[in-house]
Design a protein around this motif. Structure first.
Motif, PDB file in Angstrom:
ATOM      1  N   PHE A 174      -8.051  10.316  -4.533  1.00 21.38           N
ATOM      2  CA  PHE A 174      -6.236   9.417  -4.549  1.00 21.38           C
ATOM      3  C   PHE A 174      -6.704   8.043  -4.612  1.00 21.38           C
ATOM      4  O   PHE A 174      -5.396   7.306  -4.122  1.00 21.38           O
ATOM      5  N   GLU A 175      -7.946   7.938  -3.773  1.00 20.88           N
ATOM      6  CA  GLU A 175      -7.665   6.513  -3.177  1.00 20.88           C
ATOM      7  C   GLU A 175      -7.361   5.539  -3.871  1.00 20.88           C
ATOM      8  O   GLU A 175      -7.100   3.920  -3.389  1.00 20.88           O
ATOM      9  N   ASP A 176      -7.971   5.150  -5.432  1.00 23.00           N
ATOM     10  CA  ASP A 176      -7.759   4.536  -6.426  1.00 23.00           C
ATOM     11  C   ASP A 176      -7.793   4.779  -7.103  1.00 23.00           C
ATOM     12  O   ASP A 176      -7.780   5.020  -8.343  1.00 23.00           O
ATOM     13  N   GLY A 194      -9.050  13.489  -0.235  1.00 22.68           N
ATOM     14  CA  GLY A 194      -8.241  12.826  -0.130  1.00 22.68           C
ATOM     15  C   GLY A 194      -8.904  11.282  -0.571  1.00 22.68           C
ATOM     16  O   GLY A 194      -7.695  10.341  -1.904  1.00 22.68           O
ATOM     17  N   GLN A 195      -9.423  11.396  -0.878  1.00 24.69           N
ATOM     18  CA  GLN A 195     -10.620  10.449  -1.109  1.00 24.69           C
ATOM     19  C   GLN A 195     -10.494  10.085  -3.127  1.00 24.69           C
ATOM     20  O   GLN A 195     -10.023   8.784  -3.873  1.00 24.69           O
ATOM     21  N   ASP A 223     -11.918  15.586   3.170  1.00 22.03           N
ATOM     22  CA  ASP A 223     -12.211  14.093   3.169  1.00 22.03           C
ATOM     23  C   ASP A 223     -11.998  14.158   1.368  1.00 22.03           C
ATOM     24  O   ASP A 223     -11.341  12.625   1.288  1.00 22.03           O
ATOM     25  N   LYS A 224     -12.943  14.759   1.135  1.00 22.47           N
ATOM     26  CA  LYS A 224     -13.434  14.298  -0.521  1.00 22.47           C
ATOM     27  C   LYS A 224     -11.638  14.561  -1.125  1.00 22.47           C
ATOM     28  O   LYS A 224     -11.982  13.713  -2.581  1.00 22.47           O
TER      29      LYS A 224
END
Length: 364
Positions: A112-114, A109-110, A106-107
């Motif tokens: 590259f979220e912004d 993925g986070q 999950d981290k």
């Protein structure tokens, strides 16, 4: 002030300032601050104002010494852009590896979220924001030099500086300064969530961040222009023992207690320029020392690399001595900061001797 080939006081304070940056970051996993630590953190926040003041001051000093040559905006920006891109990749790779080992997808993925924050505002590691901030200020230096082919009078520059300080104070008081953790600015004035188009959101977000950074840099730059006036410069920096004494007292009082009696904008910028003045005055007294030159040269690299070492320490100590964090003291954090400084300094010095890595990592 006499002309010296090397300003040892400035080099010494570059090292002091980058140590202050390490202090600001070394307590990241600590849940409760030990005795006196909060005051030390507030004192240490002189570091970024000093780095900004120094960069802009020497930009104008070099330009005023070479009036017939254009300001080398392209090379200056490239020397910042290359290490910014390199360290963004390094910190991304480091975090992906760390989260991958912990199986915390999950981290991963986070991260590259912004993309906006990641690419443009130093989202890979929170100290990286300083590089695009400095690039924005450097572009403003170039613009000011081209707009003011003839030097402005000290009175006019003083008036412009007052306006710039007022604008920056409004930015701080209104809560619209750049938010490093979110990668946005003017969030109080114009919430980005109210805009529907993704393209407009990114475009407007970029403009607002740039405007916030320009407002922050503007009074630093006008003061640098003011200090660049040769007659004023000669009077201000004519070395006297009393001048050095006043600079030392001002540095200690303003950094230690100025937050209680100065407006935020004046407090920040005064911290940067008083530290710069102290470094210039000390340059008259400190003899040339190879370790001081080395520390000054390595400061940028230490700034960039130290966070990996801080996080690596906590990963190891969390597995070997997990109760250490609960027993941490101000002394142990200071000692850890010194060890991180020395190790970062050694690594930077080694890598700086390799031409290719020196250019990619430090813009040299």
């Amino acid at each position: 002030m006499s002309q010296k080939s090397r300003l040892n006081g400035i080099d010494l304070f570059r090292g002091f300032a980058v140590y202050a940056v390490i202090l600001l970051h070394v307590d990241e996993p600590i849940k409760s601050s030990p005795l006196g630590w909060s005051w030390l953190l507030e004192f240490s926040k002189f570091a970024v104002p000093f780095f900004l003041a120094t960069a802009f001051y020497f930009n104008f000093q070099k330009q005023y010494d070479k009036l017939t040559k254009p300001f080398p905006i392209g090379s200056r920006l490239l020397r910042l852009l290359i290490p910014y891109c390199t360290w963004t990749v390094i910190y991304l790779a480091y975090k992906v590896t760390k989260y991958g080992i912990d199986r915390d997808l999950d981290k991963v993925g986070q991260l590259f979220e912004d993309p906006f924050q990641l690419i443009l505002t130093g989202g890979a590691a929170f100290q990286l924001y300083f590089i695009p901030l400095l690039m924005t200020g450097t572009a403003l230096v170039w613009l000011m030099i081209n707009l003011t082919k003839q030097k402005l009078s000290p009175a006019l520059l003083g008036a412009i500086t007052v306006v710039g300080l007022g604008l920056y104070q409004w930015l701080i008081a209104s809560g619209n300064t750049f938010n490093n953790s979110e990668g946005i600015a003017f969030e109080q004035l114009l919430p980005l969530s109210s805009i529907n188009s993704a393209f407009i959101t990114v475009l407007l977000r970029g403009i607002l961040v740039a405007v916030a950074w320009l407002i922050r840099c503007f009074p630093y730059i006008t003061i640098a222009m003011l200090l660049g006036n040769h007659r004023l410069h000669a009077k201000l920096f004519e070395f006297k023992a009393s001048s050095l004494g006043l600079a030392i007292v001002s540095f200690l009082v303003i950094n230690g207690f100025g937050i209680h009696f100065l407006p935020a904008a004046i407090y920040e910028i005064l911290r940067g320029y008083i530290t710069l003045c102290l470094g210039l005055f000390l340059s008259e007294k400190i003899p040339d020392q190879s370790w001081i030159r080395s520390l000054g040269n390595a400061a940028f690299g230490i700034y960039l690399i130290h966070l990996i070492l801080v996080e690596s320490f906590y990963i190891v100590i969390g597995r070997v001595f997990p109760t250490w964090i609960d027993q941490v003291s101000t002394f142990s954090l200071l000692l850890l900061s010194v060890l991180i400084l020395l190790l970062s300094w050694m690594i930077t010095t080694f890598l700086d001797r390799i031409p290719r890595s020196s250019k990619l990592l430090f813009g040299a």
